[in-house]
Write a protein that holds these residues in place. Structure first.
Motif, PDB file in Angstrom:
ATOM      1  N   HIS A 181      -8.237  -4.036   0.537  1.00 38.23           N
ATOM      2  CA  HIS A 181      -8.190  -3.262   1.769  1.00 38.23           C
ATOM      3  C   HIS A 181      -8.230  -1.778   1.428  1.00 38.23           C
ATOM      4  N   PHE A 182      -9.054  -1.060   2.195  1.00 30.83           N
ATOM      5  CA  PHE A 182      -9.305   0.367   1.945  1.00 30.83           C
ATOM      6  C   PHE A 182      -8.757   1.175   3.106  1.00 30.83           C
ATOM      7  N   ILE A 183      -7.856   2.101   2.784  1.00 29.00           N
ATOM      8  CA  ILE A 183      -7.266   2.987   3.793  1.00 29.00           C
ATOM      9  C   ILE A 183      -7.907   4.361   3.623  1.00 29.00           C
ATOM     10  N   LYS A 234     -12.183  13.149  -1.032  1.00 25.61           N
ATOM     11  CA  LYS A 234     -12.937  12.383  -2.015  1.00 25.61           C
ATOM     12  C   LYS A 234     -12.013  11.785  -3.073  1.00 25.61           C
ATOM     13  N   ARG A 235     -10.738  12.000  -2.908  1.00 29.47           N
ATOM     14  CA  ARG A 235      -9.774  11.453  -3.858  1.00 29.47           C
ATOM     15  C   ARG A 235      -9.411  10.022  -3.466  1.00 29.47           C
ATOM     16  N   VAL A 236      -9.387   9.151  -4.456  1.00 28.15           N
ATOM     17  CA  VAL A 236      -9.092   7.742  -4.210  1.00 28.15           C
ATOM     18  C   VAL A 236      -8.080   7.265  -5.236  1.00 28.15           C
ATOM     19  N   VAL A 237      -7.059   6.565  -4.784  1.00 27.19           N
ATOM     20  CA  VAL A 237      -6.152   5.887  -5.701  1.00 27.19           C
ATOM     21  C   VAL A 237      -6.372   4.389  -5.559  1.00 27.19           C
ATOM     22  N   VAL A 238      -6.496   3.723  -6.678  1.00 30.40           N
ATOM     23  CA  VAL A 238      -6.580   2.255  -6.714  1.00 30.40           C
ATOM     24  C   VAL A 238      -5.207   1.757  -7.148  1.00 30.40           C
ATOM     25  N   ALA A 294       2.815  -1.237  -0.138  1.00 31.57           N
ATOM     26  CA  ALA A 294       2.700  -0.337   1.011  1.00 31.57           C
ATOM     27  C   ALA A 294       3.441   0.975   0.792  1.00 31.57           C
ATOM     28  N   ASN A 295       4.565   0.925   0.093  1.00 35.08           N
ATOM     29  CA  ASN A 295       5.323   2.167  -0.131  1.00 35.08           C
ATOM     30  C   ASN A 295       4.518   3.161  -0.961  1.00 35.08           C
ATOM     31  N   TYR A 296       3.872   2.678  -2.020  1.00 35.53           N
ATOM     32  CA  TYR A 296       3.047   3.563  -2.845  1.00 35.53           C
ATOM     33  C   TYR A 296       1.800   4.001  -2.069  1.00 35.53           C
ATOM     34  N   ALA A 297       1.242   3.080  -1.274  1.00 33.97           N
ATOM     35  CA  ALA A 297       0.053   3.410  -0.487  1.00 33.97           C
ATOM     36  C   ALA A 297       0.346   4.548   0.481  1.00 33.97           C
ATOM     37  N   GLN A 298       1.486   4.472   1.164  1.00 38.52           N
ATOM     38  CA  GLN A 298       1.828   5.535   2.102  1.00 38.52           C
ATOM     39  C   GLN A 298       2.038   6.866   1.381  1.00 38.52           C
ATOM     40  N   MET A 299       2.719   6.821   0.238  1.00 38.99           N
ATOM     41  CA  MET A 299       2.960   8.038  -0.518  1.00 38.99           C
ATOM     42  C   MET A 299       1.641   8.719  -0.894  1.00 38.99           C
ATOM     43  N   PHE A 300       0.712   7.973  -1.470  1.00 43.21           N
ATOM     44  CA  PHE A 300      -0.554   8.559  -1.885  1.00 43.21           C
ATOM     45  C   PHE A 300      -1.388   8.990  -0.681  1.00 43.21           C
ATOM     46  N   HIS A 301      -1.340   8.212   0.387  1.00 41.91           N
ATOM     47  CA  HIS A 301      -2.105   8.557   1.585  1.00 41.91           C
ATOM     48  C   HIS A 301      -1.622   9.879   2.165  1.00 41.91           C
ATOM     49  N   GLN A 302      -0.317  10.087   2.180  1.00 40.09           N
ATOM     50  CA  GLN A 302       0.237  11.345   2.668  1.00 40.09           C
ATOM     51  C   GLN A 302      -0.112  12.515   1.748  1.00 40.09           C
ATOM     52  N   LEU A 303      -0.428  12.206   0.495  1.00 42.49           N
ATOM     53  CA  LEU A 303      -0.869  13.234  -0.449  1.00 42.49           C
ATOM     54  C   LEU A 303      -2.368  13.508  -0.353  1.00 42.49           C
ATOM     55  N   GLY A 304      -3.032  12.835   0.595  1.00 47.27           N
ATOM     56  CA  GLY A 304      -4.440  13.096   0.841  1.00 47.27           C
ATOM     57  C   GLY A 304      -5.411  12.164   0.143  1.00 47.27           C
ATOM     58  N   PHE A 305      -4.924  11.045  -0.357  1.00 46.80           N
ATOM     59  CA  PHE A 305      -5.771  10.092  -1.059  1.00 46.80           C
ATOM     60  C   PHE A 305      -6.273   8.988  -0.129  1.00 46.80           C
ATOM     61  N   ASN A 306      -7.548   8.628  -0.296  1.00 42.07           N
ATOM     62  CA  ASN A 306      -7.989   7.316   0.157  1.00 42.07           C
ATOM     63  C   ASN A 306      -7.289   6.294  -0.734  1.00 42.07           C
ATOM     64  N   VAL A 307      -7.017   5.113  -0.195  1.00 40.33           N
ATOM     65  CA  VAL A 307      -6.249   4.119  -0.948  1.00 40.33           C
ATOM     66  C   VAL A 307      -6.993   2.790  -0.950  1.00 40.33           C
ATOM     67  N   ILE A 334     -17.367   4.262  -5.805  1.00 42.78           N
ATOM     68  CA  ILE A 334     -18.364   5.306  -6.057  1.00 42.78           C
ATOM     69  C   ILE A 334     -19.542   5.182  -5.091  1.00 42.78           C
ATOM     70  N   GLU A 335     -19.929   3.938  -4.784  1.00 44.12           N
ATOM     71  CA  GLU A 335     -21.025   3.716  -3.831  1.00 44.12           C
ATOM     72  C   GLU A 335     -20.642   4.164  -2.430  1.00 44.12           C
ATOM     73  N   LYS A 336     -19.416   3.888  -2.009  1.00 41.76           N
ATOM     74  CA  LYS A 336     -19.004   4.143  -0.632  1.00 41.76           C
ATOM     75  C   LYS A 336     -18.477   5.562  -0.426  1.00 41.76           C
ATOM     76  N   VAL A 337     -17.725   6.085  -1.393  1.00 44.49           N
ATOM     77  CA  VAL A 337     -17.137   7.416  -1.261  1.00 44.49           C
ATOM     78  C   VAL A 337     -18.096   8.483  -1.766  1.00 44.49           C
ATOM     79  N   GLY A 338     -18.889   8.120  -2.775  1.00 45.51           N
ATOM     80  CA  GLY A 338     -19.856   9.049  -3.343  1.00 45.51           C
ATOM     81  C   GLY A 338     -19.562   9.362  -4.791  1.00 45.51           C
ATOM     82  N   PRO A 339     -20.560   9.833  -5.520  1.00 47.58           N
ATOM     83  CA  PRO A 339     -20.381  10.102  -6.958  1.00 47.58           C
ATOM     84  C   PRO A 339     -19.398  11.226  -7.237  1.00 47.58           C
ATOM     85  N   GLU A 340     -19.059  12.034  -6.236  1.00 44.49           N
ATOM     86  CA  GLU A 340     -18.096  13.114  -6.432  1.00 44.49           C
ATOM     87  C   GLU A 340     -16.654  12.640  -6.252  1.00 44.49           C
ATOM     88  N   ALA A 341     -16.463  11.332  -6.096  1.00 47.39           N
ATOM     89  CA  ALA A 341     -15.112  10.777  -5.958  1.00 47.39           C
ATOM     90  C   ALA A 341     -14.266  11.109  -7.189  1.00 47.39           C
TER      91      ALA A 341
END
Length: 314
Positions: free
Chosen positions: A82-84, A90-94, A107-120, A154-161
């Motif tokens: 699932h992608f949030i 362009k920042r993504v955390v896996v 979910a706790n880590y997902a919320q933390m990173f999302h609030q920091l501006g990351f796609n998750v 990389i395909e969905k977010v772009g090569p500058e991810a």
């Protein structure tokens, strides 16, 4: 020649012992490796965090997210994540989840990173959640699956991810094992919370601690069963071996009271890696408890690490 009863017994006894050892090892393998389609209840020591955990889960259920899939037409290898999305980022955390968990349990880590501006991106690893698989592979096959998830990002977010890999417990070890692979240049940093140094060492430790059983002959027999079921011996599953090939910045987090993955493994992993490295040994924290003791402090440590190796774009 007539065989005496004593001679027959002497010949049969080792066979019976070997059979009993193999039977016990098969039961151990099924207990530890066979998938379960539920998330086991957390330990008693972490029940005090239950209310906070469910608040994070409520956020996860409500947040906008998309379902991603790998190999949707291959029933044996169908994987789900699932992608949030984060707005204008362009920042993504896996995020790689722990043993017998799934993406939502992070979910706790997902919320933390999302609030920091990351796609998750939150994958369900093989034999967990909505993904296919009969046996848990403890990160070894998952590390290859994650390479496919990275290509999809990389395909969905772009090569500058700009990608960060994060994992806790088995997920921490998965990230460590990924570190030895040829990763895309978009991967900038790794964070491993409570990962083990090798699955053989972890099994031997838990056998002694939980079941009062020796490493031999059980771990070698479980390894043999794993070879038949999953195609590799357990001595292949080593974070330290993979980390020796890593040159990316990595942040190790571990509780100094961890009785499930002993903190000595964090030092082994720290010593093995070849990239820039940091280790935060969290005082009085048990297994994967570091976040829950003080989420704000945990976030400050994450932010401080990322500022060094993932600076803000101007």
């Amino acid at each position: 020649m007539k065989m005496s009863k004593r001679t027959a017994a002497e010949l049969v006894a080792p066979m019976l012992v070997a059979s009993s050892f193999f039977g016990a090892s098969l039961r151990l393998f099924n207990y530890a490796f066979k998938r379960v389609d539920y998330v086991p209840e957390t330990s008693a020591e972490k029940q005090k965090y239950a209310d906070a955990y469910w608040q994070y889960m409520d956020w996860y259920k409500q947040v906008n997210k998309a379902t991603w899939q790998l190999h949707p037409n291959d029933a044996a290898n169908h994987l789900v994540a699932h992608f949030i999305p984060a707005e204008n980022s362009k920042r993504v955390v896996v995020i790689s989840h722990g043993y017998k968990g799934n993406g939502s349990t992070m979910a706790n880590y997902a919320q933390m990173f999302h609030q920091l501006g990351f796609n998750v991106l939150l994958p369900d690893n093989r034999s967990h959640g909505s993904s296919a698989g009969e046996y848990i592979n403890f990160g070894w096959l998952d590390r290859v699956d994650y390479l496919d998830w990275l290509q999809m990002i990389i395909e969905k977010v772009g090569p500058e991810a700009e990608i960060v890999l994060f994992g806790a417990s088995m997920g921490g070890a998965t990230v460590e094992m990924m570190s030895g692979e040829k990763l895309p240049t978009q991967v900038k940093a790794l964070i491993a919370n409570s990962g083990y140094s090798s699955i053989e060492a972890e099994l031997a430790y838990l056998l002694k601690k939980q079941f009062h059983l020796p490493k031999y002959p059980f771990v070698p027999l479980v390894s043999l069963i794993n070879k038949r079921r999953l195609g590799y011996y357990l001595n292949a599953v080593q974070s330290t071996t993979q980390l020796k090939k890593n040159h990316l910045p990595i942040f190790f987090i571990h509780g100094d009271h961890d009785s499930f993955v002993p903190s000595e493994m964090a030092f082994d992993n720290y010593s093995a890696t070849q990239g820039p490295r940091e280790l935060w040994l969290v005082k009085d924290a048990t297994h994967v408890e570091s976040f829950w003791i003080d989420p704000a402090r945990y976030q400050r440590h994450i932010v401080a690490f990322l500022k060094k190796y993932l600076p803000e774009r101007k």
